[in-house]
Scaffold this motif. Structure first.
Motif, mmCIF file in Angstrom:
data_model
loop_
_atom_site.group_PDB
_atom_site.id
_atom_site.type_symbol
_atom_site.label_atom_id
_atom_site.label_comp_id
_atom_site.label_asym_id
_atom_site.label_seq_id
_atom_site.Cartn_x
_atom_site.Cartn_y
_atom_site.Cartn_z
ATOM 1 N N ILE A 27 0.410 -5.846 -1.422
ATOM 2 C CA ILE A 27 -0.853 -5.279 -1.290
ATOM 3 C C ILE A 27 -1.502 -5.856 -0.223
ATOM 4 O O ILE A 27 -2.388 -5.205 0.196
ATOM 5 N N LEU A 28 -1.398 -7.143 0.040
ATOM 6 C CA LEU A 28 -2.198 -7.551 1.116
ATOM 7 C C LEU A 28 -1.980 -7.085 2.481
ATOM 8 O O LEU A 28 -2.901 -6.662 3.372
ATOM 9 N N ARG A 29 -0.741 -6.953 2.591
ATOM 10 C CA ARG A 29 -0.165 -6.087 4.130
ATOM 11 C C ARG A 29 -0.743 -4.880 4.087
ATOM 12 O O ARG A 29 -1.106 -4.275 5.116
ATOM 13 N N TYR A 30 -0.543 -4.155 2.851
ATOM 14 C CA TYR A 30 -0.821 -2.616 2.756
ATOM 15 C C TYR A 30 -2.601 -2.442 3.035
ATOM 16 O O TYR A 30 -2.917 -1.540 3.713
ATOM 17 N N THR A 31 -3.247 -3.309 2.350
ATOM 18 C CA THR A 31 -4.662 -3.493 2.507
ATOM 19 C C THR A 31 -4.952 -3.837 4.243
ATOM 20 O O THR A 31 -5.886 -2.973 4.782
#
Length: 185
Positions: free
Chosen positions: A73-77
């Motif tokens: 999710i950090l990468r996605y964000t």
């Protein structure tokens, strides 16, 4: 569920028979054998719901899944931020490097081997998409780092996660900054 030594031996022998006979589209003897030999019985529950033991998922497994999900999710964000947002992240996070900060670093192979076993079982089960290395050796103790990060991330995921956007940029920055021990900030 716990297995006696006799039950483990019998089941492992059956796994060997499965492999020798080439039986497919049924049980995965490699997964079952690994789960039994490492006492990671939750994997059998997850893979074969009809055999569910009604035991809770171990905390180490939940921790691993939350940690891996956090990095995804950090990468996605980050990938869904505009150029100005990415620049703000780079300025706000100490020594920011996209590959280093946004890729799952794994767990320490010397001191956190239980998590590497969990990652291997999850990979065998195909629980995460992509080419994730769920058994990556971080070469440094990581559990305390991930616990600090999850204290910020989990509330952000629960309260603000939006598909197509991610979590708020501020939560991304705050989560990444938790990698640094408070003594060194």
């Amino acid at each position: 569920m716990k297995y006696t030594q006799q039950e483990k031996l019998q089941t492992m022998m059956l796994c060997e028979i499965y492999r020798t006979l080439g039986i497919q589209n049924s049980f995965n003897p490699d997964l079952i054998e690994e789960a039994l030999s490492t006492n990671q019985y939750w994997a059998i529950d997850w893979e074969y719901p009809g055999l569910k033991s009604n035991e809770d998922t171990p905390e180490d497994v939940k921790f691993f899944v939350d940690t891996y999900d956090m990095y995804s999710i950090l990468r996605y964000t980050y990938e869904h931020l505009d150029a100005a947002g990415k620049e703000e992240v780079a300025k706000s996070v100490s020594s920011f490097d996209e590959d280093h900060n946004l890729n799952f670093p794994g767990f320490d192979g010397n001191n956190e081997t239980n998590y590497l076993i969990i990652g291997g079982l999850l990979k065998t089960m195909g629980r995460f998409s992509g080419e994730a290395d769920l058994t990556k050796n971080s070469h440094l103790p990581s559990v305390d780092i991930y616990r600090r990060m999850l204290q910020v991330f989990l509330p952000a995921r629960a309260n603000y996660w939006v598909h197509g956007v991610g979590i708020p940029k501020e939560a991304l920055i705050d989560t990444l900054n938790e990698r640094i021990h408070p003594v060194h900030r």
